[in-house]
Design a protein around this motif. Sequence first.
Motif, PDB file in Angstrom:
ATOM      1  N   ALA A   1       0.970  -1.109  -0.481  1.00 53.96           N
ATOM      2  CA  ALA A   1       0.148  -0.213  -0.071  1.00 53.96           C
ATOM      3  C   ALA A   1       0.974   1.013   0.239  1.00 53.96           C
ATOM      4  O   ALA A   1       1.052   2.717  -0.754  1.00 53.96           O
ATOM      5  CB  ALA A   1      -0.835   0.207   1.037  1.00 53.96           C
ATOM      6  N   ASP A   2       1.807   1.552   0.871  1.00 54.02           N
ATOM      7  CA  ASP A   2       2.723   2.176   0.679  1.00 54.02           C
ATOM      8  C   ASP A   2       3.922   1.547   0.282  1.00 54.02           C
ATOM      9  O   ASP A   2       4.645   0.875   0.152  1.00 54.02           O
ATOM     10  CB  ASP A   2       3.526   2.701   2.145  1.00 54.02           C
ATOM     11  N   SER A   3       3.853   2.494  -1.075  1.00 61.64           N
ATOM     12  CA  SER A   3       4.803   1.809  -2.213  1.00 61.64           C
ATOM     13  C   SER A   3       6.510   2.591  -2.179  1.00 61.64           C
ATOM     14  O   SER A   3       6.462   4.040  -1.993  1.00 61.64           O
ATOM     15  CB  SER A   3       4.272   1.546  -3.784  1.00 61.64           C
ATOM     16  N   VAL A   4       7.302   1.999  -2.712  1.00 51.40           N
ATOM     17  CA  VAL A   4       9.031   2.723  -3.055  1.00 51.40           C
ATOM     18  C   VAL A   4       8.699   2.137  -4.374  1.00 51.40           C
ATOM     19  O   VAL A   4       8.884   1.570  -4.934  1.00 51.40           O
ATOM     20  CB  VAL A   4       9.734   2.104  -2.109  1.00 51.40           C
ATOM     21  N   ARG A   5       9.113   3.477  -5.787  1.00 50.48           N
ATOM     22  CA  ARG A   5       9.067   3.683  -6.558  1.00 50.48           C
ATOM     23  C   ARG A   5      11.206   2.626  -6.563  1.00 50.48           C
ATOM     24  O   ARG A   5      11.875   2.333  -5.962  1.00 50.48           O
ATOM     25  CB  ARG A   5       9.802   5.142  -7.145  1.00 50.48           C
ATOM     26  N   ALA A   6      10.991   2.725  -8.213  1.00 46.30           N
ATOM     27  CA  ALA A   6      12.006   2.094  -8.349  1.00 46.30           C
ATOM     28  C   ALA A   6      13.401   2.698  -8.064  1.00 46.30           C
ATOM     29  O   ALA A   6      14.160   2.078  -7.832  1.00 46.30           O
ATOM     30  CB  ALA A   6      12.119   0.718  -9.702  1.00 46.30           C
ATOM     31  N   GLU A   7      13.696   3.761  -8.909  1.00 48.02           N
ATOM     32  CA  GLU A   7      14.780   4.135  -8.803  1.00 48.02           C
ATOM     33  C   GLU A   7      14.996   4.785  -7.128  1.00 48.02           C
ATOM     34  O   GLU A   7      16.125   5.011  -6.590  1.00 48.02           O
ATOM     35  CB  GLU A   7      14.091   5.566  -9.814  1.00 48.02           C
ATOM     36  N   VAL A   8      14.005   4.176  -6.609  1.00 51.08           N
ATOM     37  CA  VAL A   8      14.401   4.732  -4.523  1.00 51.08           C
ATOM     38  C   VAL A   8      14.362   3.363  -4.647  1.00 51.08           C
ATOM     39  O   VAL A   8      16.105   3.148  -3.437  1.00 51.08           O
ATOM     40  CB  VAL A   8      13.317   5.484  -4.003  1.00 51.08           C
ATOM     41  N   GLY A   9      13.909   2.305  -4.516  1.00 48.01           N
ATOM     42  CA  GLY A   9      13.877   0.944  -3.949  1.00 48.01           C
ATOM     43  C   GLY A   9      15.761   0.846  -4.471  1.00 48.01           C
ATOM     44  O   GLY A   9      15.823   0.489  -3.432  1.00 48.01           O
ATOM     45  N   LYS A  10      15.666   0.430  -5.930  1.00 49.98           N
ATOM     46  CA  LYS A  10      17.004   0.218  -6.466  1.00 49.98           C
ATOM     47  C   LYS A  10      18.684   0.200  -5.154  1.00 49.98           C
ATOM     48  O   LYS A  10      19.360  -0.286  -4.702  1.00 49.98           O
ATOM     49  CB  LYS A  10      17.111   0.014  -7.155  1.00 49.98           C
ATOM     50  N   PRO A  11      18.166   1.229  -5.696  1.00 52.16           N
ATOM     51  CA  PRO A  11      20.098   2.232  -4.206  1.00 52.16           C
ATOM     52  C   PRO A  11      19.533   1.938  -2.710  1.00 52.16           C
ATOM     53  O   PRO A  11      20.337   1.268  -1.720  1.00 52.16           O
ATOM     54  CB  PRO A  11      19.895   3.235  -4.576  1.00 52.16           C
ATOM     55  N   LEU A  12      18.314   1.899  -2.658  1.00 51.18           N
ATOM     56  CA  LEU A  12      18.275   1.554  -1.153  1.00 51.18           C
ATOM     57  C   LEU A  12      17.867   0.003  -1.023  1.00 51.18           C
ATOM     58  O   LEU A  12      18.805   0.221   0.419  1.00 51.18           O
ATOM     59  CB  LEU A  12      16.552   1.786  -0.847  1.00 51.18           C
ATOM     60  N   GLN A  13      18.025  -1.180  -1.261  1.00 51.99           N
ATOM     61  CA  GLN A  13      17.780  -2.370  -1.363  1.00 51.99           C
ATOM     62  C   GLN A  13      19.431  -2.397  -1.413  1.00 51.99           C
ATOM     63  O   GLN A  13      19.556  -3.157  -0.128  1.00 51.99           O
ATOM     64  CB  GLN A  13      17.823  -2.878  -2.106  1.00 51.99           C
ATOM     65  N   GLU A  14      19.791  -2.215  -2.019  1.00 52.29           N
ATOM     66  CA  GLU A  14      21.656  -2.022  -2.420  1.00 52.29           C
ATOM     67  C   GLU A  14      22.387  -1.870  -0.727  1.00 52.29           C
ATOM     68  O   GLU A  14      23.720  -2.024  -0.333  1.00 52.29           O
ATOM     69  CB  GLU A  14      22.871  -1.260  -3.510  1.00 52.29           C
ATOM     70  N   ALA A  15      21.650  -0.282  -0.158  1.00 54.71           N
ATOM     71  CA  ALA A  15      21.951  -0.332   0.831  1.00 54.71           C
ATOM     72  C   ALA A  15      21.858  -1.277   1.760  1.00 54.71           C
ATOM     73  O   ALA A  15      22.889  -0.895   2.521  1.00 54.71           O
ATOM     74  CB  ALA A  15      22.126   1.897   1.096  1.00 54.71           C
ATOM     75  N   GLN A  16      20.714  -1.462   2.354  1.00 58.49           N
ATOM     76  CA  GLN A  16      20.482  -2.474   2.859  1.00 58.49           C
ATOM     77  C   GLN A  16      21.445  -3.321   3.272  1.00 58.49           C
ATOM     78  O   GLN A  16      21.938  -4.031   4.126  1.00 58.49           O
ATOM     79  CB  GLN A  16      19.308  -2.618   3.211  1.00 58.49           C
ATOM     80  N   ARG A  17      21.536  -3.744   2.025  1.00 51.14           N
ATOM     81  CA  ARG A  17      22.761  -5.295   2.225  1.00 51.14           C
ATOM     82  C   ARG A  17      24.295  -4.793   1.884  1.00 51.14           C
ATOM     83  O   ARG A  17      24.211  -5.591   2.743  1.00 51.14           O
ATOM     84  CB  ARG A  17      22.566  -5.559   0.822  1.00 51.14           C
ATOM     85  N   LEU A  18      24.227  -3.629   1.590  1.00 51.86           N
ATOM     86  CA  LEU A  18      25.431  -3.171   2.200  1.00 51.86           C
ATOM     87  C   LEU A  18      26.020  -2.877   3.915  1.00 51.86           C
ATOM     88  O   LEU A  18      26.377  -3.659   4.381  1.00 51.86           O
ATOM     89  CB  LEU A  18      26.508  -1.794   1.977  1.00 51.86           C
TER      90      LEU A  18
END
Length: 406
Positions: free
Chosen positions: A34-51
């Motif tokens: 319902a609360d969505s994250v756009r891909a252009e935000v989600g991609k660097p965000l997921q990578e930051a979480q992984r790091l």
Amino acid sequence: MTKFRLAHLGLVMAAVGFTAATPILGLTSVAYAADSVRAEVGKPLQEAQRLASAGKNKEALAKLREADNVGGKTPFETYQIERVRASAAAASGDNGAAIKAFEAVINSGRLSASEAPKFTQGLAGMYYRAKDWPNAIIWINRSLKDHEDAQMRELLIQTYYISGNYAAAAKELQARGGSSEASLQMLANIQLKQNDKAGYVSTLEKLAGNYPKTSYWADLLNRVSGKPGFSDRLSLDVMRLKLVNGLMSKPGDFMEMAQLSLQAANPAEASKIVEQGYKKGALGTGTDAPRHQRLKDLAAKNLADNAKTAAKTQAELIKNGDADGLAAFGFASVSNGETDKGLALMNQAIGMTSLKHADEAKLHLGIAYANAGQKAKAIAAFKSVKGTDGTADLARYWVLQLNHPM
């Protein structure tokens, strides 16, 4: 004046687990519901979480800047970015960035009731480490509002203390009714700084009673001797408490106490004191050894002389109605091993109307019972002492000593 070491200051941080990053990582993942994250935000965000999960926190912070540069972010996207930034910044030691991120996450209104205390505690801890005491206090109180926690309450007290707000620290300590040695030490230090002599002595009594140490007892007995109105007649009684608490070590201590006992017509006690001095190696050595021997011989002579006239002395004291003399004679008899006889005479004297120093006699009765191993009767006698000349203080200290011996 006792200087207590506040060894626990700062250790609460570790106890609470203020690594800041610890309660953050793994609590969220990028959401596309319902609360969505756009891909252009989600991609660097997921990578930051992984790091960040791999311990590469500085790299994670750099990657988050890519998400920051995306325009038109929704409140939810910003919230997700700040959650990851809070964790990575705290773990990398970037206190300033972590504080801003923590505040953003907390103020988002999106934290659950179970998460909120973890974030407020983490933020309080960062302000504490930064020595920003006003904000540390604000956020510690905020965390306590979210969730009562004994360690955070302890940290609040410590923060008040090290920031110089002694009144607030004392109020918190007293409201908690803290009886741990560390809490009492802190309260005692606060009272010293505030020149609260009565409060300090009261706290010192609790320390001596619950955590008997020679340092507490030495300070306590030195202070009672210096109180206004303290009677010089009680000097020997102070030394009796010092002796039982292991505070006698110097040759002069044993010499003075033995001489006072002789002046009090208690040669049996004087002989025992001299004997202890010899056993500890304080007496019988050095250039003053002949003086020590003379005192030892004098105590023995007085004891032998008293034994020859004991019956006559007792009869005269009773005939003359000399209650104070009879109380002293009874005390000396107990010291000489005539326990039943001595205690009976002391109780008889206390019941006489001619007794001038009733509280002193009751104090000595308590000591006599204590020396005879009759603890319950000793405590009852001590609790009957009401004098304002120092006798009630010493009686109270004897009760502390009996309940919590060194």
